[in-house]
Scaffold this motif. Structure first.
Motif, short mmCIF file in Angstrom:
data_model
loop_
_atom_site.label_atom_id
_atom_site.label_comp_id
_atom_site.label_asym_id
_atom_site.label_seq_id
_atom_site.Cartn_x
_atom_site.Cartn_y
_atom_site.Cartn_z
N LEU A 17 43.75 38.70 38.56
CA LEU A 17 42.76 37.63 38.69
C LEU A 17 41.37 38.15 38.32
O LEU A 17 41.00 39.26 38.71
N PRO A 18 40.61 37.35 37.56
CA PRO A 18 39.25 37.78 37.22
C PRO A 18 38.35 37.78 38.44
O PRO A 18 38.53 37.00 39.37
N THR A 19 37.38 38.71 38.45
CA THR A 19 36.38 38.75 39.52
C THR A 19 35.01 38.50 38.92
O THR A 19 34.76 38.76 37.74
N PHE A 20 34.11 37.99 39.74
CA PHE A 20 32.76 37.62 39.32
C PHE A 20 31.76 38.16 40.33
O PHE A 20 32.08 38.33 41.51
N THR A 21 30.54 38.41 39.87
CA THR A 21 29.46 38.84 40.76
C THR A 21 28.82 37.62 41.39
O THR A 21 28.56 36.62 40.72
N THR B 101 28.28 40.67 46.16
CA THR B 101 29.70 40.92 46.32
C THR B 101 30.46 40.42 45.11
O THR B 101 29.90 39.75 44.25
N GLN B 102 31.71 40.77 45.06
CA GLN B 102 32.59 40.24 44.03
C GLN B 102 33.42 39.13 44.64
O GLN B 102 33.83 39.21 45.80
N ILE B 103 33.65 38.10 43.87
CA ILE B 103 34.56 37.05 44.30
C ILE B 103 35.69 36.99 43.30
O ILE B 103 35.56 37.40 42.15
N VAL B 104 36.80 36.49 43.75
CA VAL B 104 37.99 36.35 42.92
C VAL B 104 38.10 34.90 42.49
O VAL B 104 37.86 33.98 43.28
N ALA B 105 38.47 34.70 41.22
CA ALA B 105 38.67 33.35 40.70
C ALA B 105 40.14 32.98 40.81
O ALA B 105 41.02 33.83 40.65
N THR C 196 41.24 42.02 39.19
CA THR C 196 41.90 42.72 40.29
C THR C 196 43.34 42.23 40.41
O THR C 196 43.60 41.05 40.20
N PRO C 197 44.26 43.13 40.73
CA PRO C 197 45.64 42.69 40.95
C PRO C 197 45.72 41.93 42.28
O PRO C 197 45.00 42.24 43.23
#
Length: 120
Positions: free
Chosen positions: A70-74, A86-90, A58-59
């Motif tokens: 930034l990468p996102t993770f489940t 949910t998605q979290i941002v790293a 996600t930008p």
């Protein structure tokens, strides 16, 4: 939910997260960040420790104005007695951040005098 204000004056609240539904939960103390309109940001080392799966990217605009991807993770988050996927941002930061998406619909009270955080 109850939290604390630490010695560095960060308002912190404990959040339970896991990689899979009904998986082993792990608690993280997240810094409440009212300038972040997402849900959760976790440092890369926490994501690796939890074994989360990468979802997409996600930008984002950082506090210094820098635009990054930034990468996102489940992730699964326990929030007020319910579990949400949910998605979290790293990020490469030192602390997990909790944003306003999770605060929406709740009342937040922070007392720097008493060093308490109440989220109802």
């Amino acid at each position: 939910m109850k939290g604390v204000v630490d010695d560095d004056l960060r308002a912190l609240i404990e959040v339970s997260v896991c990689g899979e539904p009904d998986g082993e939960k792990s608690s993280v103390f997240a810094w409440i960040d009212t300038a972040f309109n997402g849900g959760l940001v976790l440092p890369r080392h926490e994501i690796d420790r939890l074994g989360l799966k990468e979802y997409s990217s996600t930008p984002a605009i950082l506090a210094d104005g820098q635009e990054v991807e930034l990468p996102t993770f489940t992730c699964h988050v326990e929030w007020f007695g319910k579990e949400y996927r949910t998605q979290i941002v790293a990020n490469e930061g030192a602390h997990p951040l909790l944003g306003t998406m999770l605060l929406d619909g709740h009342d937040l009270s922070v007392s720097y005098k008493r060093k308490t955080v109440d989220l109802i």
